[in-house]
Write a protein that holds these residues in place. Structure first.
Motif, mmCIF file in Angstrom:
data_model
loop_
_atom_site.group_PDB
_atom_site.id
_atom_site.type_symbol
_atom_site.label_atom_id
_atom_site.label_comp_id
_atom_site.label_asym_id
_atom_site.label_seq_id
_atom_site.Cartn_x
_atom_site.Cartn_y
_atom_site.Cartn_z
ATOM 1 N N PRO A 41 10.250 -52.767 -27.314
ATOM 2 C CA PRO A 41 10.603 -51.408 -26.894
ATOM 3 C C PRO A 41 9.399 -50.699 -26.286
ATOM 4 O O PRO A 41 8.272 -50.825 -26.762
ATOM 5 C CB PRO A 41 11.056 -50.728 -28.188
ATOM 6 C CG PRO A 41 10.458 -51.543 -29.282
ATOM 7 C CD PRO A 41 10.299 -52.932 -28.752
ATOM 8 N N ALA A 42 9.660 -49.987 -25.226
ATOM 9 C CA ALA A 42 8.584 -49.262 -24.548
ATOM 10 C C ALA A 42 8.129 -48.095 -25.424
ATOM 11 O O ALA A 42 8.940 -47.377 -26.001
ATOM 12 C CB ALA A 42 9.075 -48.756 -23.204
ATOM 13 N N ARG A 43 6.837 -47.913 -25.493
ATOM 14 C CA ARG A 43 6.293 -46.836 -26.328
ATOM 15 C C ARG A 43 5.867 -45.635 -25.510
ATOM 16 O O ARG A 43 5.595 -44.587 -26.064
ATOM 17 C CB ARG A 43 5.119 -47.358 -27.138
ATOM 18 C CG ARG A 43 5.564 -48.381 -28.136
ATOM 19 C CD ARG A 43 4.474 -48.785 -29.036
ATOM 20 N NE ARG A 43 4.988 -49.833 -29.914
ATOM 21 C CZ ARG A 43 4.327 -50.317 -30.917
ATOM 22 N NH1 ARG A 43 3.136 -49.874 -31.182
ATOM 23 N NH2 ARG A 43 4.850 -51.252 -31.672
ATOM 24 N N TRP A 44 5.788 -45.763 -24.207
ATOM 25 C CA TRP A 44 5.315 -44.642 -23.405
ATOM 26 C C TRP A 44 6.275 -43.464 -23.410
ATOM 27 O O TRP A 44 5.808 -42.335 -23.306
ATOM 28 C CB TRP A 44 4.966 -45.092 -21.987
ATOM 29 C CG TRP A 44 6.111 -45.565 -21.162
ATOM 30 C CD1 TRP A 44 6.563 -46.832 -21.032
ATOM 31 C CD2 TRP A 44 6.959 -44.757 -20.357
ATOM 32 N NE1 TRP A 44 7.637 -46.864 -20.201
ATOM 33 C CE2 TRP A 44 7.909 -45.602 -19.767
ATOM 34 C CE3 TRP A 44 7.014 -43.404 -20.078
ATOM 35 C CZ2 TRP A 44 8.896 -45.139 -18.922
ATOM 36 C CZ3 TRP A 44 8.005 -42.943 -19.232
ATOM 37 C CH2 TRP A 44 8.921 -43.804 -18.662
ATOM 38 N N LEU A 46 7.730 -42.181 -25.931
ATOM 39 C CA LEU A 46 7.345 -41.409 -27.110
ATOM 40 C C LEU A 46 6.118 -40.545 -26.817
ATOM 41 O O LEU A 46 6.050 -39.386 -27.248
ATOM 42 C CB LEU A 46 7.061 -42.345 -28.286
ATOM 43 C CG LEU A 46 6.677 -41.694 -29.599
ATOM 44 C CD1 LEU A 46 7.812 -40.823 -30.105
ATOM 45 C CD2 LEU A 46 6.306 -42.731 -30.614
ATOM 46 N N LEU A 47 5.182 -41.081 -26.067
ATOM 47 C CA LEU A 47 4.012 -40.291 -25.687
ATOM 48 C C LEU A 47 4.398 -39.149 -24.747
ATOM 49 O O LEU A 47 3.865 -38.037 -24.864
ATOM 50 C CB LEU A 47 2.975 -41.195 -25.018
ATOM 51 C CG LEU A 47 2.342 -42.252 -25.909
ATOM 52 C CD1 LEU A 47 1.447 -43.175 -25.095
ATOM 53 C CD2 LEU A 47 1.551 -41.606 -27.015
ATOM 54 N N SER A 50 6.138 -36.471 -26.834
ATOM 55 C CA SER A 50 5.158 -35.764 -27.668
ATOM 56 C C SER A 50 4.319 -34.798 -26.838
ATOM 57 O O SER A 50 4.087 -33.658 -27.248
ATOM 58 C CB SER A 50 4.241 -36.765 -28.369
ATOM 59 O OG SER A 50 4.997 -37.619 -29.189
ATOM 60 N N ARG A 115 18.025 -41.221 -21.967
ATOM 61 C CA ARG A 115 17.783 -40.897 -23.378
ATOM 62 C C ARG A 115 18.525 -39.606 -23.676
ATOM 63 O O ARG A 115 18.044 -38.512 -23.417
ATOM 64 C CB ARG A 115 16.294 -40.705 -23.644
ATOM 65 C CG ARG A 115 15.417 -41.842 -23.200
ATOM 66 C CD ARG A 115 15.435 -42.938 -24.233
ATOM 67 N NE ARG A 115 14.270 -43.787 -24.108
ATOM 68 C CZ ARG A 115 14.332 -45.039 -23.725
ATOM 69 N NH1 ARG A 115 15.473 -45.576 -23.412
ATOM 70 N NH2 ARG A 115 13.234 -45.766 -23.656
#
Length: 154
Positions: A41-44, A46-47, A50, A115
């Motif tokens: 899963p891509a984490r960018w 979430l950044l 945030s 999303r």
């Protein structure tokens, strides 16, 4: 042959054949148990969420406090200068950007990335900020205050 009469051997057992009185080894299969990563899963995102949330909440609160401090300073001063008005107008512009534009950008990015939950949360944030800004002053008064301060007209 009926299923009841079939003999089952354990999975790990290998059959052997008798050839000329001795057992000949049969080739055995090696089982590889290396994990296969299907999709990381891509984490960018979430950044991004945030950062947008911090800019929305922190920037809105910070520029609201700056705007109020400048307004109270103008109330206490006998004569209000153009610099004080311009500073208050900049704080107001940055407040509107942080309170409305940033959550709307979050909605756009979340919808682009499909999303739905993030889009809904940023839409709620934009509605809350819009309601708070409407409580502060109507949009026509906000625009006239900004234009008056930047153009220098009284």
């Amino acid at each position: 042959m009926s299923p009841k009469k079939k003999t089952r051997r354990p999975r790990g057992a290998t059959p052997t054949r008798k050839q000329s009185g001795r057992a000949a080894p049969t080739p055995t299969r090696t089982v590889r148990r290396d994990p296969v990563v299907v999709d990381i899963p891509a984490r960018w995102p979430l950044l991004v969420w945030s950062a947008l949330t911090l800019i929305w909440a922190g920037g809105s609160a910070l520029f609201f406090v700056f705007y109020l401090a400048e307004a109270f300073a103008m109330l206490g001063a006998g004569e209000v200068g153009a610099g004080a008005r311009r500073n208050a107008a900049w704080y107001l512009v940055l407040l509107v950007v942080c309170a409305l534009i940033v959550p709307l950008c979050g909605v756009a990015v979340a919808l682009r990335l499909r999303r739905r939950v993030a889009a809904a949360m940023f839409a709620v944030a934009a509605l809350l900020s819009g309601a708070a800004l409407l409580w502060l002053a109507p949009p026509a008064e906000l625009l006239s205050a900004m234009s008056t301060a930047f153009t220098g007209a009284s």
